[in-house]
Design an enzyme around this catalytic site. Sequence first.
Site, PDB file in Angstrom:
ATOM      1  N   SER A  54      32.453  38.221  29.109  1.00 32.01           N
ATOM      2  CA  SER A  54      33.901  38.250  29.223  1.00 32.01           C
ATOM      3  C   SER A  54      34.526  39.153  28.158  1.00 32.01           C
ATOM      4  O   SER A  54      34.204  40.324  28.101  1.00 32.01           O
ATOM      5  CB  SER A  54      34.448  36.825  29.169  1.00 32.01           C
ATOM      6  OG  SER A  54      35.718  36.759  29.774  1.00 32.01           O
ATOM      7  N   ASP A 114      32.709  36.597  40.878  1.00 30.96           N
ATOM      8  CA  ASP A 114      33.783  36.584  39.888  1.00 30.96           C
ATOM      9  C   ASP A 114      34.854  37.589  40.275  1.00 30.96           C
ATOM     10  O   ASP A 114      34.552  38.724  40.635  1.00 30.96           O
ATOM     11  CB  ASP A 114      33.197  36.945  38.517  1.00 30.96           C
ATOM     12  CG  ASP A 114      34.241  36.998  37.419  1.00 30.96           C
ATOM     13  OD1 ASP A 114      35.240  36.256  37.517  1.00 30.96           O
ATOM     14  OD2 ASP A 114      34.057  37.768  36.460  1.00 30.96           O
ATOM     15  N   HIS A 162      31.605  34.052  37.143  1.00 31.59           N
ATOM     16  CA  HIS A 162      31.840  34.653  35.828  1.00 31.59           C
ATOM     17  C   HIS A 162      30.743  34.295  34.827  1.00 31.59           C
ATOM     18  O   HIS A 162      30.379  35.108  33.983  1.00 31.59           O
ATOM     19  CB  HIS A 162      33.197  34.170  35.318  1.00 31.59           C
ATOM     20  CG  HIS A 162      33.711  34.886  34.119  1.00 31.59           C
ATOM     21  ND1 HIS A 162      34.360  36.092  34.192  1.00 31.59           N
ATOM     22  CD2 HIS A 162      33.681  34.562  32.810  1.00 31.59           C
ATOM     23  CE1 HIS A 162      34.725  36.488  32.981  1.00 31.59           C
ATOM     24  NE2 HIS A 162      34.321  35.561  32.126  1.00 31.59           N
TER      25      HIS A 162
END
Length: 497
Positions: A218, A406, A463
């Site tokens: 991320s 994601d 994710h």
Amino acid sequence: MVSSSSSSSSMSFMFLFLISISPSFSTSNHLPFSSTAEKLIRGLNLFPKDPINTLHTDPHLLSANIVEKRFTFPSLAAPGSSVEELGHHTGYYRLPRSKAARMFYFFFESRSSKDDPVVIWLTGGPGCSSELALFYENGPFHLTNNLSLVWNDYGWDKASNIIFVDQPTGTGFSYTSDESDIRHDEEGVSNDLYDFLQAFFKEHPQFTKNDFFITGESYAGHYIPALASRVHQGNKAKEGIHINLKGFAIGNGLTNPEIQYQAYTDFALDRGLIKKADYDSINKLVPACEKAIKTCGTEGGETCTTSLYVCNDIFTRILSIAGDVNYYDIRKKCEGDLCYDFSNMEDFLNENTVRNALGVGDMDFVSCSSTVYNAMMQDWMRNLEVGIPALLEDGIKVLVYAGEEDLICNWLGNSRWVQAMEWSGQKEFGESRAVPFLVDGAEAGTLKSHGPLAFLKVYEAGHMVPMDQPKAALQMLSRWMQGKLTMTKSGDTVSPK
């Protein structure tokens, strides 16, 4: 992310969408902002008793450079294993480029061999704790609903000696008593992490010979390239202990915002989240986003904050049409304020026996710090891809991987910036064909690679790839570190022996 307003989240990527919901979000806890954002933030307990963690009272911690202890969690079943045999450590490191900051970390020695590589994991946010990854993704164990621990068969400590760090200062159990210690850019973040690594290897000299890899997900798509460049620079300048950097891996990261924000509408249309008319309408926002990011790159400062607001309109528009989709895994609905419930971790880390085992006393655990997040807002739209080509040219391996489900840091945007990156192998990488990534004979993703660069799209994952596809994630890490996440001339992936 949690479904209860009394529980806080430590999602590694939480803030990657929070600002898109609320362009009126303020750097002050006392100024008004949108009711939607307030609900999200209160639900995360992002305003702890203190805006940043306050100074610990342990006199040894105040004077020492690094204080580390071996520990076992009280609820961890490990028959016949002593504290020494487990090789589990926690510690605090006094950051030398600060007035009063202490960085908290976990270190887990490999379950397989102490000669395995040393891996550091960085969680994103910015400002979210690495304990999320530790307990829900790739740590040695997982939390159960009754707050006990069970061993993770696919923990990355099965292939590495792994460090989880709470960073930047003010995140997790890391703390300071001086707000000037809060970092605002990648220079400050990477210097602190480099100083920590120097102290870590001084404390554990037996690991200096091991290969070293940087990993995370991320917003760590910013942290990781910055730290890799800092370590490489330090090695070249012979600044201190030589760190045997071999490569870095970015999972569903935010690295080159200009390219990645442009990919939102293409991904959303392809996956049926929006219709063609929506696509055409939202794409009218893209030129302004591109211009704002370019201005951020040349002028910096408040123009970078402005570009964040401008560009997040794209994401917000998609979400308003897609409805209750989980933007971290579009196969699922968003349940609760922030789509996931990780409140068990918060409850676990608030237990006195756990705090005593970790040596954190009554320190508040800040799972996602609004102070850290706000401090890094001008860093968000910076392009961290620019430093990667020099590392590739020096033989540092780079793996970019992404779960295909994601939305927020989707595989398409990541694939595009990797393809567009200018380096000596760009043409050959672009011409290499995607081949199956096999796990136990089954196709678990598709891989493109050339030389030190690899891109892997992971199937059936959102994710957080290590949470959704733990076996594939461990295989990916192990093969990549061994130099076996590659293709033969015939296009076949090389499997480990």
